[in-house]
Design a protein around this motif. Structure first.
Motif, PDB file in Angstrom:
ATOM      1  N   HIS A   7       1.316   3.875  -9.497  1.00 43.68           N
ATOM      2  CA  HIS A   7       2.499   3.214  -8.918  1.00 43.68           C
ATOM      3  C   HIS A   7       2.177   2.386  -7.666  1.00 43.68           C
ATOM      4  CE1 HIS A   7       3.221   7.581  -7.361  1.00 43.68           C
ATOM      5  NE2 HIS A   7       2.517   6.936  -6.443  1.00 43.68           N
ATOM      6  N   LYS A   8       0.935   2.366  -7.236  1.00 38.31           N
ATOM      7  CA  LYS A   8       0.609   1.477  -6.110  1.00 38.31           C
ATOM      8  C   LYS A   8       0.113   0.141  -6.671  1.00 38.31           C
ATOM      9  CE  LYS A   8      -0.562   5.029  -2.668  1.00 38.31           C
ATOM     10  NZ  LYS A   8       0.364   4.910  -1.550  1.00 38.31           N
ATOM     11  N   ALA A  43      -6.026   6.891  -4.619  1.00 38.27           N
ATOM     12  CA  ALA A  43      -4.627   6.440  -4.596  1.00 38.27           C
ATOM     13  C   ALA A  43      -4.526   4.915  -4.592  1.00 38.27           C
ATOM     14  CB  ALA A  43      -3.918   7.019  -3.369  1.00 38.27           C
ATOM     15  N   HIS A  44      -5.448   4.258  -3.867  1.00 41.63           N
ATOM     16  CA  HIS A  44      -5.352   2.794  -3.697  1.00 41.63           C
ATOM     17  C   HIS A  44      -6.299   2.004  -4.583  1.00 41.63           C
ATOM     18  CE1 HIS A  44      -2.646   2.653  -0.262  1.00 41.63           C
ATOM     19  NE2 HIS A  44      -3.243   3.748   0.168  1.00 41.63           N
ATOM     20  N   ILE A  73     -10.498   4.077  -1.437  1.00 43.44           N
ATOM     21  CA  ILE A  73     -10.070   3.087  -0.430  1.00 43.44           C
ATOM     22  C   ILE A  73      -9.154   3.850   0.525  1.00 43.44           C
ATOM     23  CG2 ILE A  73      -8.874   0.904   0.000  1.00 43.44           C
ATOM     24  CD1 ILE A  73      -9.578   0.048  -2.871  1.00 43.44           C
ATOM     25  N   SER A 121      -6.546   5.165   3.389  1.00 42.47           N
ATOM     26  CA  SER A 121      -5.154   4.798   3.665  1.00 42.47           C
ATOM     27  C   SER A 121      -4.951   4.194   5.058  1.00 42.47           C
ATOM     28  CB  SER A 121      -4.276   6.025   3.452  1.00 42.47           C
ATOM     29  OG  SER A 121      -3.001   5.804   3.938  1.00 42.47           O
ATOM     30  N   TYR A 139      -2.576  14.782   4.161  1.00 41.38           N
ATOM     31  CA  TYR A 139      -3.464  15.746   3.514  1.00 41.38           C
ATOM     32  C   TYR A 139      -4.152  16.752   4.439  1.00 41.38           C
ATOM     33  CZ  TYR A 139      -2.624  13.524  -0.996  1.00 41.38           C
ATOM     34  OH  TYR A 139      -2.032  13.055  -2.139  1.00 41.38           O
ATOM     35  N   ASP A 159     -12.141   9.333   0.265  1.00 36.95           N
ATOM     36  CA  ASP A 159     -11.300   8.248  -0.267  1.00 36.95           C
ATOM     37  C   ASP A 159     -12.136   7.225  -1.018  1.00 36.95           C
ATOM     38  OD1 ASP A 159      -8.528   8.635   0.917  1.00 36.95           O
ATOM     39  OD2 ASP A 159      -9.842   8.922   2.649  1.00 36.95           O
ATOM     40  N   GLY A 185       0.785  -1.231   0.000  1.00 37.46           N
ATOM     41  CA  GLY A 185       0.000   0.000   0.000  1.00 37.46           C
ATOM     42  C   GLY A 185       0.815   1.279   0.000  1.00 37.46           C
ATOM     43  N   SER A 186       2.032   1.262   0.542  1.00 36.59           N
ATOM     44  CA  SER A 186       2.774   2.526   0.653  1.00 36.59           C
ATOM     45  C   SER A 186       3.183   3.060  -0.710  1.00 36.59           C
ATOM     46  CB  SER A 186       4.020   2.348   1.504  1.00 36.59           C
ATOM     47  OG  SER A 186       3.655   2.314   2.848  1.00 36.59           O
ATOM     48  N   TYR A 241      -5.840  10.415   4.104  1.00 33.16           N
ATOM     49  CA  TYR A 241      -4.394  10.109   4.073  1.00 33.16           C
ATOM     50  C   TYR A 241      -3.635  11.076   4.980  1.00 33.16           C
ATOM     51  CZ  TYR A 241       0.335  10.179   2.018  1.00 33.16           C
ATOM     52  OH  TYR A 241       1.689  10.175   1.815  1.00 33.16           O
ATOM     53  N   ASN A 273       1.344  11.815  -9.432  1.00 34.22           N
ATOM     54  CA  ASN A 273       0.759  11.104  -8.287  1.00 34.22           C
ATOM     55  C   ASN A 273      -0.535  11.809  -7.849  1.00 34.22           C
ATOM     56  OD1 ASN A 273       1.764  13.446  -6.959  1.00 34.22           O
ATOM     57  ND2 ASN A 273       3.694  12.415  -6.594  1.00 34.22           N
ATOM     58  N   VAL A 274      -1.194  11.225  -6.880  1.00 34.75           N
ATOM     59  CA  VAL A 274      -2.438  11.841  -6.373  1.00 34.75           C
ATOM     60  C   VAL A 274      -2.143  13.200  -5.736  1.00 34.75           C
ATOM     61  CG1 VAL A 274      -4.344  11.606  -4.746  1.00 34.75           C
ATOM     62  CG2 VAL A 274      -3.591   9.635  -6.026  1.00 34.75           C
ATOM     63  N   THR A 275      -0.970  13.329  -5.151  1.00 33.55           N
ATOM     64  CA  THR A 275      -0.624  14.609  -4.521  1.00 33.55           C
ATOM     65  C   THR A 275      -0.663  15.736  -5.550  1.00 33.55           C
ATOM     66  OG1 THR A 275       0.665  13.473  -2.847  1.00 33.55           O
ATOM     67  CG2 THR A 275       1.169  15.797  -3.180  1.00 33.55           C
TER      68      THR A 275
END
Ligand SMILES: Cc1ncc(COP(=O)(O)O)c(C=O)c1O
Length: 407
Positions: free
Chosen positions: A226-227, A203-204, A174, A176, A124, A172, A35-36, A121, A94-96
């Motif tokens: 990338h996850k 993100a997930h 899913i 974090s 955030y 979310d 997950g990270s 997360y 990325n999501v950021t």
């Protein structure tokens, strides 16, 4: 270590002792922390190296001779994968980057509210508070319990947080810290009926659950490749519904980030970056699809079945109760470990590192921990490189951890 878990009923043709471990290279014997940052399989890394070398042999040539259209093909391949119209999805790191692009593009009137939840997360809240300070909105937090029985237990507190001033809800897909699948389709609909737009933090989600962004209909959706898709690092996306695209600029823009350009063009050149992670999207989607005879659908079903079986195993071995029903987990889950106490010197570390370091020290592998309210919880993941008996080893490690840290 106790004896391995019994092979279970086959899922998509394989029992849960079958794994694809040899397709990845790992520095630790077992991995429960997909997950990270995710992990990219060898075949994709090799292709990434090849593409990198080719671009480096002539960077200018790459950009001038077809590089743009290759990047656009990658974007379209991803849009097709997540059920987005190709005019509604752009690539980000990325999501950021995705959430920054949305939040910093929106204008707020005094008194406007942005609704968030306590499952957001970890990084955030500070980002959103800073945006609130600069852009003049108020942050309202919906408190969703950690232990719940059904999707309605997520929906009720979020809807209770809506007021006439709510402009945006950040929710979310899913979560974090708690690894819960939120009922995003129901939330987007219910919030939409109250005139509230959603930014869904996905993100997930891509690679864990099937996604159709046009059917979902959220105003904004940020995802990571990338996850769970196992793409190389620095690969994400932003979906924006057509009626909201005019307002949204990239967080990092260049010559095309102007009102004169359409949404896709604005994000098409953000200065010179490493193009390779984006170019790798089609290869990654194909390589992962080809690993399982039933393709991505087989991966979702197999990883969910493994996560569910692993959760049952850990609950039984450790005498713990699962906090959410099985239909609210994908390929990762959390468990509350009960009252845990650390020696004072460990308290200087973040809650994540306290548990992680203890497990690595005692058993040579880690898992992610967090403090959620009064609960110290562990987050456990399942991907193709895991098999059910891996979780016997994790049960041993967690049993020793609980015993050593019982208050
Ligand atoms: C739910 C959630 N959102 C956002 C992020 C941030 O992802 P990134 O650092 O790739 O932007 C994470 C990272 O773990 C996450 O779990």
């Amino acid at each position: 270590m106790t004896s391995p878990a019994k092979p279970s009923e086959p899922v998509c043709g394989f029992d849960l002792e079958h794994s694809w471990t040899e397709a990845w290279d790992f520095s630790r014997p077992l991995n429960f922390n997909h997950g990270s940052m995710g992990f990219t399989p060898r075949v994709v890394l090799a292709r990434q190296e090849e593409i990198s070398r080719r671009i480096n042999a002539g960077r200018e040539e790459f950009v001038r001779e077809g590089g743009f259209s290759q990047l656009d093909d990658a974007r379209k391949a991803l849009a097709a994968f997540v059920g987005a119209d190709e005019n509604n999805l752009v690539l980000t790191a990325n999501v950021t980057e995705s959430i920054n692009s949305v939040l910093k593009s929106l204008t707020f009137a005094p008194g406007d509210e942005v609704l968030v939840t306590n499952h957001i997360y970890v990084n955030y809240p500070a980002l959103i508070d800073e945006c609130a300070r600069r852009q003049g909105f108020q942050v309202v937090k919906a408190e969703i319990p950690y232990r719940l029985k059904a999707e309605d237990d997520v929906i009720a507190p979020i809807m209770a947080g809506v007021t006439a001033a709510t402009r945006l809800a950040i929710v979310d897909h899913i979560s974090s810290p708690t690894a819960m699948i939120f009922p995003v389709a129901r939330l987007v609909k219910a919030l939409g009926e109250k005139g509230v737009d959603c930014f869904i933090d996905g993100a997930h989600a891509p690679g864990q659950v099937d996604i159709d962004l046009e059917i979902l209909g959220a105003a904004y959706y940020g995802g990571n490749n990338h996850k769970w898709l196992c793409a190389p690092l620095s690969s994400g996306f932003l979906y924006v519904r057509p009626d909201r695209q005019a307002e949204i600029m990239p967080a990092v823009g260049s010559g095309y980030a102007t009102a004169a350009h359409d949404f896709i063009t604005r994000f098409s050149w953000q200065g010179v970056i490493d193009f390779v992670p984006r170019l790798m999207i089609p290869d990654t989607l194909r390589a992962m699809h080809d690993m399982h005879p039933a393709g991505w659908d087989g991966i979702y079903r197999r990883n969910h079945a493994l996560a569910a079986a692993a959760r049952r195993l850990l609950c039984e071995r450790l005498g713990l109760a699962a906090p959410v029903p099985e239909n609210m987990i994908g390929s990762m889950f959390t468990l509350p470990l009960g009252p845990i106490q650390f020696p004072p010197e460990e308290m200087e570390k973040s809650p994540l590192h306290r548990g992680y370091d203890a497990l690595v020290k005692s058993h040579g592998f880690g898992a992610i921990f967090s403090q959620f309210g009064d609960d110290y919880i562990v987050r456990v993941t399942a991907h193709l490189y895991n098999k059910l008996s891996d979780y016997e080893a994790l049960a041993d490690a967690l049993a020793a951890f609980i015993k050593d840290h019982q208050s």
